[in-house]
Design an enzyme around this catalytic site. Sequence first.
Site, PDB file in Angstrom:
ATOM      1  CE  LYS A  54      28.229  36.162 -31.363  1.00 27.49           C
ATOM      2  NZ  LYS A  54      28.031  37.355 -31.195  1.00 27.49           N
ATOM      3  CD  GLN A  98      30.269  40.232 -31.435  1.00 33.58           C
ATOM      4  OE1 GLN A  98      29.654  39.275 -32.120  1.00 33.58           O
ATOM      5  NE2 GLN A  98      30.105  40.279 -30.228  1.00 33.58           N
ATOM      6  CG  ASP A 121      22.722  39.675 -32.752  1.00 30.23           C
ATOM      7  OD1 ASP A 121      22.798  38.634 -32.201  1.00 30.23           O
ATOM      8  OD2 ASP A 121      23.713  40.099 -32.977  1.00 30.23           O
TER       9      ASP A 121
END
Length: 293
Positions: A54, A98, A121
Amino acid sequence: MSANIIDGKAIAQKIRDQVATDVAAMQLEHGITPGLATVLVGEDTASATYVRMKRKACEETGIRSIAHEPSADITQAELETLVRSLNDDPAVNGILVQLPLPDHINTNRIIDLIAPEKDVDGFGVTNMGLLSMKGRDPNFVACTPSGVMVLLEEIGAQVSGADAVVLGRSNIVGIPVAMLLQRANATVTIAHSRTKDLASHLKKADIVVAAVGRAEMVTGEMLKPGAVVIDVGINRKDDPTRKRGYRLVGDVEYDSAAEVAGWITPVPGGVGPMTIAMLMRNTLHAAQMMLRD
Ligand code: NDP
């Protein structure tokens, strides 16, 4: 019949190139560089690899990546303080925590603490709630599900009025994909581990999205001829001919499905690359929203 292959790698690259162009234009016109904060707790190897990918994508698209890597013994209160500070930081447009987090951390509380306008997200309760409401729009949709919709768009799939089956009902893939499909006017069946006679549902489906995590569980004979098959699953299958002893396969048995389907995503190279591309797009979108406010 031999299905057309949906080239997720090429489509993802197109999105990343467009993000890079738009980021450069934003810097030129407004002097602003979008920023994505990544929070990696502990030293889980898979998570570290994902975060590294990422951050590399940020670098390639011109997005500033701001890394936080607290140790696995961080407390709930400390992690909440970190998320609050990122919420308050104007240089941070998107926040990515994460997953999975260590067992002693209340993941839902952390995810829901991320400001909805920085929740790139799309996992937070506000954005998920808005996604499921008629006439309301979330700030962000989770990256893998929105990537699935882009793939359908790119091939010109007829989603409106289609019968769609989503295999899996996780918060990060199955449920948001189902929501997006119904928002695009498909008639959606969500199948899961308690579904009886899965094959009868699949046989009627014009669109199948498989997000289960079971190697090659969907076979060609279960599919309707001409169906669009989007395989989200990533599974390891023993393969002694490979150096590492395994290869990656999806939830769909590719060879038999490709004989029946009209369109199909390969694994790897289908949905996988879309996830990071959509994260870059969401981060750019976060910066654009901030500019509008
Ligand atoms: P989860 O384990 O959270 O969810 C799996 C879902 O599959 C559950 O809803 C479960 O049902 C359902 N399921 C399990 N067994 C069956 C069965 N026999 N028949 C029908 N449904 C079943 O997985 P995720 O959603 O997180 O991930 C799914 C797959 O997608 C994994 O392979 C993962 O690696 C991959 N993935 C890929 C991404 C990408 O970027 N390409 C991103 C995210 C995930 P129940 O709810 O009843 O338990």
